[in-house]
Design an enzyme around this catalytic site. Structure first.
Site, short mmCIF file in Angstrom:
data_model
loop_
_atom_site.label_atom_id
_atom_site.label_comp_id
_atom_site.label_asym_id
_atom_site.label_seq_id
_atom_site.Cartn_x
_atom_site.Cartn_y
_atom_site.Cartn_z
N CYS A 157 0.81 -1.23 0.00
CA CYS A 157 0.00 0.00 0.00
C CYS A 157 0.83 1.27 0.00
CB CYS A 157 -0.91 0.02 1.22
SG CYS A 157 -2.24 -1.13 1.03
N1 CO8 Z 1 -20.64 -9.74 4.64
C1 CO8 Z 1 -21.36 -9.90 5.79
N2 CO8 Z 1 -20.78 -10.04 6.99
C2 CO8 Z 1 -19.44 -10.03 7.06
C3 CO8 Z 1 -18.62 -9.87 5.91
C4 CO8 Z 1 -19.29 -9.73 4.67
N3 CO8 Z 1 -18.60 -9.58 3.50
N4 CO8 Z 1 -17.33 -9.90 6.29
C5 CO8 Z 1 -17.32 -10.06 7.62
N5 CO8 Z 1 -18.60 -10.15 8.08
C6 CO8 Z 1 -19.03 -10.36 9.47
C7 CO8 Z 1 -17.97 -11.08 10.30
O1 CO8 Z 1 -18.09 -12.47 10.19
C8 CO8 Z 1 -18.28 -10.59 11.70
O2 CO8 Z 1 -19.36 -11.32 12.22
P1 CO8 Z 1 -19.39 -11.70 13.80
O3 CO8 Z 1 -19.44 -10.36 14.49
O4 CO8 Z 1 -20.62 -12.49 13.90
O5 CO8 Z 1 -18.11 -12.43 14.05
C9 CO8 Z 1 -18.79 -9.18 11.48
O6 CO8 Z 1 -19.22 -9.12 10.11
C10 CO8 Z 1 -17.69 -8.17 11.70
O7 CO8 Z 1 -16.51 -8.63 11.00
P2 CO8 Z 1 -15.14 -7.94 11.12
O8 CO8 Z 1 -14.82 -7.71 12.56
O9 CO8 Z 1 -14.13 -8.68 10.27
O10 CO8 Z 1 -15.52 -6.59 10.38
P3 CO8 Z 1 -14.82 -5.21 10.49
O11 CO8 Z 1 -15.80 -4.25 11.04
O12 CO8 Z 1 -13.47 -5.25 11.10
O13 CO8 Z 1 -14.63 -4.85 8.94
C11 CO8 Z 1 -12.84 -4.80 7.37
C12 CO8 Z 1 -13.80 -5.67 8.14
C13 CO8 Z 1 -13.65 -3.90 6.44
C14 CO8 Z 1 -11.92 -5.68 6.55
C15 CO8 Z 1 -12.02 -3.92 8.34
O14 CO8 Z 1 -11.49 -4.69 9.39
C16 CO8 Z 1 -10.89 -3.19 7.69
O15 CO8 Z 1 -11.04 -2.52 6.68
N6 CO8 Z 1 -9.72 -3.21 8.29
C17 CO8 Z 1 -8.56 -2.49 7.77
C18 CO8 Z 1 -7.87 -3.37 6.89
C19 CO8 Z 1 -6.88 -2.69 6.05
O16 CO8 Z 1 -6.75 -1.52 5.91
N7 CO8 Z 1 -6.12 -3.49 5.43
C20 CO8 Z 1 -5.19 -3.05 4.52
C21 CO8 Z 1 -5.21 -3.97 3.43
S1 CO8 Z 1 -4.61 -3.30 1.99
C22 CO8 Z 1 -2.94 -3.32 1.97
O17 CO8 Z 1 -2.27 -3.25 2.91
C23 CO8 Z 1 -2.32 -3.47 0.62
C24 CO8 Z 1 -2.12 -4.86 0.31
C25 CO8 Z 1 -1.68 -4.98 -1.09
C26 CO8 Z 1 -2.82 -5.03 -2.08
C27 CO8 Z 1 -3.40 -6.37 -2.22
C28 CO8 Z 1 -4.23 -6.46 -3.45
C29 CO8 Z 1 -4.89 -7.80 -3.64
#
Ligand code: CO8
Length: 374
Positions: A157
């Protein structure tokens, strides 16, 4: 000699194909229901885990993403494929990633009022390159007719901000007079469209930036680079393990761990304070007050992350004009996010206005540049 280094041109190339959350979720859910049906016995006995269903509303609320662009849409929504279909090109044809790069580069050169002969270095910097060698940068250099040198660099990133910093140093040191930094983010091949937690995160895009000395710049919008800052801190919370040794380590080269995967919650909790502290200390080191920053072009991974970071800094929620969000249309485009925001939201600034470009993500890595409009 005046040693001022500036950003004098920015380019954004956006693929034609869009995929909305609804389209993506429909395909994922159909795929998962089919998987669960076909594996009902193993799921009942506990040998396999049922695939949970995804939701467009969850995605928009948890991330701010409503849609994304795809370089190739074909295959992504096909439940018997669940990955884009990219045709292999003959070696005498421009590669996919070089094509994306050239598209953005031409826009940036035009904005900078420069031609190929004005540039003497090309950096391709992004989360993945399509091959190891010859460098995509050298292919792009050749396609554009640029003399000098080119190289590729990968910092997930933070690839774009880290490359801009290298360009700044090269121009400042005099080892290049004008550098083209390009970020062809072809993320879709490494997205696991079968994984509910990450299938929605990424989109494809390409951005490009011209960095040169102030004395040679004659563009309409010129930004002096006042300061750069980078930090990395090792973390396994965001990984993509496909690499050139995948063929020989006797693991499945297409297994889930070879694709993008993360501990999203941990990333959120750990990276937000790091980024806020990084930015605050950078601005303090050059005596710029937080409120003195007119525009925040932040990395676009998650809207809630951006709001948390800017709230920590400002003590209030910034307006959309102050901290533009492009996630809703573009999703997370790896290193290009902050530069998409810059491309779409910089021309209204007036002379003397200060802005900050900042990326944060895998590595962990954080990179930032403080710039001032001429
Ligand atoms: N639909 C419905 N429900 C879902 C989904 C979905 N798609 N996904 C998760 N849930 C559920 C989970 O199972 C969970 O349920 P429960 O509470 O019953 O366990 C609930 O929703 C909450 O899940 P999470 O705690 O996982 O949800 P979050 O509120 O944390 O949101 C995110 C998830 C959006 C992924 C969030 O954690 C986030 O954005 N975090 C930051 C991550 C980030 O910035 N990462 C950087 C990655 S990019 C990077 O570094 C570059 C990499 C290189 C590029 C790669 C290209 C391929």
């Amino acid at each position: 000699m005046n040693n001022t280094v500036v950003i004098s041109g920015a380019g954004l190339w956006t693929p034609e194909n869009t995929i909305t959350n609804e389209e993506l979720v429909e395909a994922y859910n159909q795929y998962s229901e089919q998987y669960n049906r076909e594996n009902a016995e193993d799921i009942a006995s506990g040998d396999k885990i049922a695939k949970p269903l995804s939701s467009a509303d969850f995605i928009a609320k948890a991330s701010g993403i409503k849609s994304r662009f795809a370089y190739r849409k074909e295959g992504i929504l096909d439940i018997d494929r669940m990955r884009p279909k990219l045709e292999e090109r003959p070696i005498d044809t421009l590669s996919h990633q070089a094509e994306m790069a050239v598209n953005a580069a031409k826009i940036a050169l035009n904005e900078a009022k420069k031609s190929a002969s004005d540039i003497d270095a090309v950096i391709i910097s992004c989360a993945y390159t399509q091959r190891s060698y010859p460098a995509i940068a050298i292919e792009v250099q050749n396609e554009l007719g640029i003399q000098g040198f080119g190289f590729d660099m990968l910092v997930a990133c933070s690839a774009a901000t880290f490359a801009l910093q290298r360009a700044y140093e090269m121009v400042s040191a005099g080892t290049a007079k004008s550098v083209l930094v390009i970020n062809p983010e072809l993320t879709s091949p490494q997205v696991n469209y079968c994984d509910r937690d990450s299938h929605f995160i990424f989109g494809d895009v390409s951005t490009a930036t011209v960095v040169e000395r102030a004395e040679t710049a004659n563009a309409d919008h010129i930004y002096e680079i006042l300061n750069t800052k980078a930090v990395t801190s090792y973390s396994n919370n965001i990984r993509s393990d496909f690499g050139y040794t995948s063929r020989v380590d006797d693991s499945d080269p297409f297994a889930d761990d070879k694709l993008f995967h993360q501990e999203g919650r941990k990333v959120f909790k750990e990276v937000c304070p790091m980024a806020a502290e990084h930015i605050a200390s950078q601005l303090a080191s050059i005596d710029i007050a937080i409120e003195g920053v007119k525009r925040w072009w932040l990395h676009q991974a998650n809207i809630n992350m951006n709001q948390l970071i800017t709230k920590k800094l400002l003590g209030r929620t910034p307006s959309p004009e102050e901290a533009p969000i492009v996630l809703d249309r573009y999703a997370n485009t790896a290193s290009a996010g902050s530069l998409i925001a810059f491309n779409l939201h910089h021309k209204d600034l007036t002379s003397g206005d200060i802005g900050l470009i900042c990326s944060f993500g895998a590595g962990y890595s954080i990179g930032s540049l403080v710039i001032k409009k001429h």
